[in-house]
Design a protein around this motif. Structure first.
Motif, short mmCIF file in Angstrom:
data_model
loop_
_atom_site.label_atom_id
_atom_site.label_comp_id
_atom_site.label_asym_id
_atom_site.label_seq_id
_atom_site.Cartn_x
_atom_site.Cartn_y
_atom_site.Cartn_z
N ARG A 68 1.46 -0.95 -0.37
CA ARG A 68 0.14 -0.01 -0.24
C ARG A 68 0.76 0.72 0.32
NH1 ARG A 68 -5.52 -0.78 1.27
NH2 ARG A 68 -6.09 -2.81 1.95
N LEU A 69 1.82 1.32 1.09
CA LEU A 69 2.91 2.12 1.45
C LEU A 69 3.49 2.30 -0.38
CD1 LEU A 69 4.13 4.61 2.67
CD2 LEU A 69 6.17 2.81 3.46
N ARG A 70 3.47 1.52 -1.14
CA ARG A 70 4.72 1.84 -2.20
C ARG A 70 3.81 2.31 -4.01
NH1 ARG A 70 6.37 -3.53 -3.54
NH2 ARG A 70 6.77 -2.85 -5.60
N HIS A 71 2.25 2.05 -3.70
CA HIS A 71 1.42 2.08 -4.21
C HIS A 71 1.11 3.33 -4.09
CE1 HIS A 71 0.85 -1.22 -7.08
NE2 HIS A 71 0.49 -2.35 -6.07
N TRP A 72 1.19 4.26 -2.91
CA TRP A 72 0.79 5.78 -2.46
C TRP A 72 2.32 6.19 -3.28
CZ3 TRP A 72 3.21 9.66 0.23
CH2 TRP A 72 1.91 10.52 0.26
N LEU A 73 3.01 5.47 -2.85
CA LEU A 73 4.43 7.10 -3.42
C LEU A 73 4.28 6.77 -4.44
CD1 LEU A 73 6.98 5.67 -1.18
CD2 LEU A 73 5.65 8.00 -0.76
N ARG A 74 3.72 5.69 -5.52
CA ARG A 74 3.84 5.63 -6.74
C ARG A 74 2.25 6.67 -7.12
NH1 ARG A 74 3.93 -0.34 -8.35
NH2 ARG A 74 6.69 -0.38 -7.83
N ARG A 75 1.65 7.14 -6.72
CA ARG A 75 0.61 7.48 -7.08
C ARG A 75 0.81 8.97 -7.14
NH1 ARG A 75 -4.67 6.02 -4.77
NH2 ARG A 75 -5.59 7.37 -6.32
N HIS A 76 1.42 9.60 -5.63
CA HIS A 76 1.51 11.15 -5.00
C HIS A 76 2.80 11.82 -5.19
CE1 HIS A 76 -1.77 9.27 -3.10
NE2 HIS A 76 -2.26 10.41 -3.50
N TRP A 77 4.16 11.02 -5.03
CA TRP A 77 5.67 11.51 -5.91
C TRP A 77 5.66 12.13 -6.88
CZ3 TRP A 77 8.67 10.48 -1.15
CH2 TRP A 77 10.03 11.02 -1.69
N PRO A 78 6.07 13.21 -6.72
CA PRO A 78 6.25 13.93 -7.97
C PRO A 78 7.26 14.08 -8.57
CG PRO A 78 7.33 15.14 -6.06
CD PRO A 78 6.70 14.02 -5.32
N ARG A 79 6.53 13.83 -9.91
CA ARG A 79 8.34 12.96 -10.94
C ARG A 79 8.79 14.27 -10.52
NH1 ARG A 79 5.54 9.24 -15.23
NH2 ARG A 79 3.34 8.13 -13.93
N LEU A 80 9.94 13.52 -11.07
CA LEU A 80 11.12 14.98 -11.93
C LEU A 80 11.46 15.30 -12.74
CD1 LEU A 80 13.73 14.41 -8.35
CD2 LEU A 80 11.37 15.62 -8.87
#
Length: 80
Positions: A68-80
């Motif tokens: 769940r944490l990995r998927h949350w990070l993929r959805r909400h982490w800003p792309r650089l």
């Protein structure tokens, strides 16, 4: 969808539900069905979405906390 308590683990408001649908549409699992005026009437599974569901003939297993944490990070982490 928001009113179906058996479909979700947490209470979702309309905005949260729309965000989840938009994410699933971006993934290619869902598509919008639009009426003649361009308004979304409902959503449907894409062929890829049907293939994903075929992997679980019974109930879909719950995700682990790490997943769940990995998927949350993929959805909400800003792309650089």
């Amino acid at each position: 969808v928001c009113a179906q308590r058996s479909w979700c683990k947490a209470d979702l408001n309309a905005d949260a539900t729309e965000n989840i649908f938009c994410w699933l549409i971006k993934l290619g699992v869902l598509r919008r069905e639009v009426d003649g005026q361009g308004l979304t009437h409902r959503v449907r599974l894409t062929p890829m979405g049907k293939q994903v569901l075929l992997m679980w003939p019974g109930e879909i297993p719950s995700a682990t906390k790490l997943r769940r944490l990995r998927h949350w990070l993929r959805r909400h982490w800003p792309r650089l």
